[in-house]
Design an enzyme around this catalytic site. Sequence first.
Site, PDB file in Angstrom:
ATOM      1  N   GLY A  46     -14.708 -44.386  -4.575  1.00 51.21           N
ATOM      2  CA  GLY A  46     -15.048 -43.269  -5.451  1.00 51.21           C
ATOM      3  C   GLY A  46     -16.458 -42.743  -5.271  1.00 51.21           C
ATOM      4  N   GLU A  47     -17.298 -43.432  -4.498  1.00 48.30           N
ATOM      5  CA  GLU A  47     -18.663 -42.943  -4.284  1.00 48.30           C
ATOM      6  C   GLU A  47     -18.633 -41.659  -3.446  1.00 48.30           C
ATOM      7  OE1 GLU A  47     -20.969 -46.132  -2.647  1.00 48.30           O
ATOM      8  OE2 GLU A  47     -20.894 -47.299  -4.507  1.00 48.30           O
ATOM      9  N   LYS A 200     -11.074 -20.829 -38.374  1.00 50.70           N
ATOM     10  CA  LYS A 200     -10.322 -21.888 -37.673  1.00 50.70           C
ATOM     11  C   LYS A 200     -10.826 -23.256 -38.124  1.00 50.70           C
ATOM     12  CE  LYS A 200     -11.470 -23.362 -33.338  1.00 50.70           C
ATOM     13  NZ  LYS A 200     -11.689 -23.285 -31.883  1.00 50.70           N
TER      14      LYS A 200
HETATM   15  C1  R5P Z   1     -14.508 -23.327 -29.400  1.00 54.43           C
HETATM   16  O1  R5P Z   1     -15.548 -23.364 -30.022  1.00 54.43           O
HETATM   17  C2  R5P Z   1     -14.389 -22.617 -28.092  1.00 54.43           C
HETATM   18  O2  R5P Z   1     -15.044 -21.392 -28.116  1.00 54.43           O
HETATM   19  C3  R5P Z   1     -12.933 -22.414 -27.710  1.00 54.43           C
HETATM   20  O3  R5P Z   1     -12.323 -21.565 -28.648  1.00 54.43           O
HETATM   21  C4  R5P Z   1     -12.178 -23.699 -27.664  1.00 54.43           C
HETATM   22  O4  R5P Z   1     -12.949 -24.738 -27.142  1.00 54.43           O
HETATM   23  C5  R5P Z   1     -10.929 -23.520 -26.844  1.00 54.43           C
HETATM   24  O5  R5P Z   1     -10.225 -24.736 -26.804  1.00 54.43           O
HETATM   25  P1  R5P Z   1      -8.645 -24.757 -26.854  1.00 54.43           P
HETATM   26  O6  R5P Z   1      -8.179 -23.694 -25.893  1.00 54.43           O
HETATM   27  O7  R5P Z   1      -8.288 -26.144 -26.412  1.00 54.43           O
HETATM   28  O8  R5P Z   1      -8.228 -24.469 -28.261  1.00 54.43           O
END
Ligand code: R5P
Length: 324
Positions: A46-47, A200
């Site tokens: 792996g190096e 979110k």
């Molecule tokens: C979050 O803060 C980033 O801006 C992306 O929205 C997020 O990391 C995307 O990750 P995934 O596609 O796995 O939801």
Amino acid sequence: MSEIKQTGQKRLVIVSGRAHPQLALDVAAHLETDVVHTDARTFANGEIYARYDESVRGADVFVIQSMPAPLNEHVMESLIMVDALKRASVKRITVVLPFYPYGRQDKKGRGREPISARLMADLYKAAGADRIMSVDLHAAQIQGFFDGPVDHLFAMPVLLEHFKQLDNTTLTVVSPDMGRVRVADIWSDKLDAPLAIIHKRRDPAVPNQVSVHEIVGEVEGRVCLIVDDLIDTGRTIAKAAQALKEAGALGVIVAATHAVFSDPAVELLQSEFIDQVVVTDTLPLPESKRFPTLTVLPIAPLLARAIYEVFDDGSVTSMFDGAA
Ligand code: R5P
């Protein structure tokens, strides 16, 4: 006594790791130069080993390394390439990381967590990097992690050019989470379209899972343009798109700089809730990760111009209306 004179010619050299060689070739083509070949190998244990096929003494060297999976291998390879350059007496080493590794670990969200984005910067410094160039860092403060100049480039002009034909009378720009609000706000100014924000949530104990709590802003009867820095598993975008369509959005278009596309992104991005996905090629995108509603825009012209500005002691800021 006779004077000792130098030829005084600066020499720009591009070298590339093995992660995304096509990007380095594209950048070099824009600069009308070649990529100096690196003899890079991985040994049985792996190096990694790297040696340049020609002299780079006194050169202004740009090491281009993208960061697809397996990301840690590519990080290590680029560090070893920088070390080899340092020992080969180059004049300056700029590490070009179109997608900055570990950018999402930019702060401690909870106790006993690492700040791995800072660790990356320290590793490049220790290896011998003089400056770093990257595109759409996950958080602008990462620039301050590296003890030296950081050229933070924005893909927005590349993406905006693609969207300039969109009818902005029905368009709403959407930030898929609180972290993207500032960038989405700039998009909404540039496109003269209103902004909506998605609240979110992630469960810190469960990686890669996402839930949408509410949408702030008017999306009913609108075409929603979600802007994000990266798409990894696609869950953020898929949940956002579903929530927007359920709230009455006419269409959902996604614009993101970095197409990480870990599983199951390719499947999720083709869901009935998403009409179009537009990304750049900061990361390699094999055919298996491409699909009919995906558009991939080249990032090489932007990188090439920034590299030339750095080499020529010009202005990278001037590329972005003074914003970089
Ligand atoms: C979050 O803060 C980033 O801006 C992306 O929205 C997020 O990391 C995307 O990750 P995934 O596609 O796995 O939801």
